[in-house]
Design a protein around this motif. Sequence first.
Motif, short mmCIF file in Angstrom:
data_model
loop_
_atom_site.label_atom_id
_atom_site.label_comp_id
_atom_site.label_asym_id
_atom_site.label_seq_id
_atom_site.Cartn_x
_atom_site.Cartn_y
_atom_site.Cartn_z
N ILE A 16 0.89 -1.15 0.00
CA ILE A 16 0.00 0.00 0.00
C ILE A 16 0.94 1.20 0.00
O ILE A 16 2.00 1.16 0.61
CB ILE A 16 -0.92 0.00 1.24
N TYR A 17 0.56 2.25 -0.70
CA TYR A 17 1.47 3.39 -0.86
C TYR A 17 0.85 4.67 -0.35
O TYR A 17 -0.36 4.87 -0.44
CB TYR A 17 1.83 3.57 -2.34
N ARG A 18 1.70 5.54 0.17
CA ARG A 18 1.32 6.91 0.48
C ARG A 18 1.91 7.81 -0.59
O ARG A 18 3.04 7.57 -1.04
CB ARG A 18 1.89 7.34 1.83
N VAL A 19 1.20 8.84 -0.97
CA VAL A 19 1.73 9.84 -1.89
C VAL A 19 2.30 10.93 -1.00
O VAL A 19 1.57 11.56 -0.24
CB VAL A 19 0.63 10.39 -2.82
N GLU A 44 -10.14 -3.82 -6.03
CA GLU A 44 -10.69 -3.75 -7.38
C GLU A 44 -11.94 -2.91 -7.35
O GLU A 44 -12.95 -3.33 -6.78
CB GLU A 44 -11.01 -5.17 -7.88
N PRO A 45 -11.98 -1.72 -7.87
CA PRO A 45 -10.89 -0.99 -8.52
C PRO A 45 -9.91 -0.43 -7.50
O PRO A 45 -10.22 -0.34 -6.31
CB PRO A 45 -11.60 0.14 -9.25
N SER A 46 -8.73 -0.06 -7.95
CA SER A 46 -7.69 0.48 -7.07
C SER A 46 -8.18 1.75 -6.38
O SER A 46 -8.89 2.55 -6.98
CB SER A 46 -6.43 0.79 -7.87
N VAL A 47 -7.76 1.92 -5.13
CA VAL A 47 -8.13 3.12 -4.37
C VAL A 47 -7.07 4.19 -4.62
O VAL A 47 -5.89 3.97 -4.35
CB VAL A 47 -8.22 2.81 -2.86
N VAL A 48 -7.49 5.33 -5.17
CA VAL A 48 -6.59 6.46 -5.39
C VAL A 48 -7.23 7.66 -4.72
O VAL A 48 -8.26 8.15 -5.16
CB VAL A 48 -6.39 6.74 -6.90
N GLU A 49 -6.62 8.13 -3.63
CA GLU A 49 -7.11 9.30 -2.91
C GLU A 49 -5.95 10.28 -2.80
O GLU A 49 -5.01 10.05 -2.03
CB GLU A 49 -7.61 8.93 -1.52
N ILE A 50 -6.02 11.36 -3.58
CA ILE A 50 -4.97 12.37 -3.56
C ILE A 50 -5.63 13.74 -3.41
O ILE A 50 -6.62 14.02 -4.08
CB ILE A 50 -4.13 12.34 -4.85
N ASP A 51 -5.09 14.56 -2.53
CA ASP A 51 -5.55 15.94 -2.40
C ASP A 51 -4.94 16.72 -3.57
O ASP A 51 -3.80 17.17 -3.52
CB ASP A 51 -5.09 16.52 -1.06
N LYS A 71 0.52 9.82 -13.17
CA LYS A 71 -0.62 9.00 -13.59
C LYS A 71 -1.71 8.99 -12.53
O LYS A 71 -2.89 9.10 -12.84
CB LYS A 71 -0.17 7.57 -13.88
N LEU A 72 -1.30 8.87 -11.25
CA LEU A 72 -2.28 8.83 -10.17
C LEU A 72 -3.01 10.16 -10.01
O LEU A 72 -4.21 10.19 -9.74
CB LEU A 72 -1.60 8.44 -8.86
N ALA A 76 -6.96 10.77 -10.17
CA ALA A 76 -7.66 11.47 -9.08
C ALA A 76 -8.49 12.64 -9.62
O ALA A 76 -9.60 12.88 -9.17
CB ALA A 76 -6.67 11.96 -8.04
N ARG A 77 -7.94 13.35 -10.61
CA ARG A 77 -8.69 14.45 -11.22
C ARG A 77 -9.94 13.92 -11.94
O ARG A 77 -11.00 14.53 -11.86
CB ARG A 77 -7.81 15.21 -12.20
N ALA A 78 -9.79 12.79 -12.63
CA ALA A 78 -10.93 12.21 -13.34
C ALA A 78 -12.01 11.75 -12.36
O ALA A 78 -13.19 11.91 -12.62
CB ALA A 78 -10.47 11.03 -14.20
N GLN A 79 -11.58 11.19 -11.22
CA GLN A 79 -12.56 10.76 -10.21
C GLN A 79 -13.26 11.94 -9.60
O GLN A 79 -14.45 11.87 -9.29
CB GLN A 79 -11.86 9.95 -9.12
N ALA A 80 -12.54 13.04 -9.39
CA ALA A 80 -13.15 14.23 -8.79
C ALA A 80 -14.16 14.87 -9.74
O ALA A 80 -15.17 15.40 -9.30
CB ALA A 80 -12.06 15.23 -8.41
N ALA A 81 -13.89 14.79 -11.04
CA ALA A 81 -14.79 15.38 -12.03
C ALA A 81 -16.06 14.55 -12.21
O ALA A 81 -17.10 15.08 -12.54
CB ALA A 81 -14.06 15.51 -13.37
N ALA A 82 -15.95 13.25 -11.95
CA ALA A 82 -17.12 12.37 -12.16
C ALA A 82 -18.08 12.41 -11.00
O ALA A 82 -17.94 12.93 -10.01
CB ALA A 82 -16.64 10.94 -12.35
#
Length: 82
Positions: A16-19, A44-51, A71-72, A76-82
């Motif tokens: 598991i990774y921290r940004v 599944e799907p991968s969890v991507v949470e970035i401020d 890439k992440l 994250a931008r695409a998830q925020a827009a959706a």
Amino acid sequence: MVKIRLARVGGKKNAIYRVVVADSRSPRDGRNIETIGRYNPQTEPSVVEIDVAKADTWIAQGAQPSQAVKKLIKIARAQAAA
């Protein structure tokens, strides 16, 4: 130079990774300036949470994101827009 990169946490074979924002000379899992998100590729799907606002602020101040973090951030931008 300041970099935005992934720092590995979690156990053996359980990555598991921290940004994080860190000095480029510090070790991968060493001291960091700020934690701005997390990434779990095992779900599944991968969890991507970035401020994204904090990431943009650091990039504006000259921080260089790694290829994986670029890439992440895009995801994250695409998830925020959706």
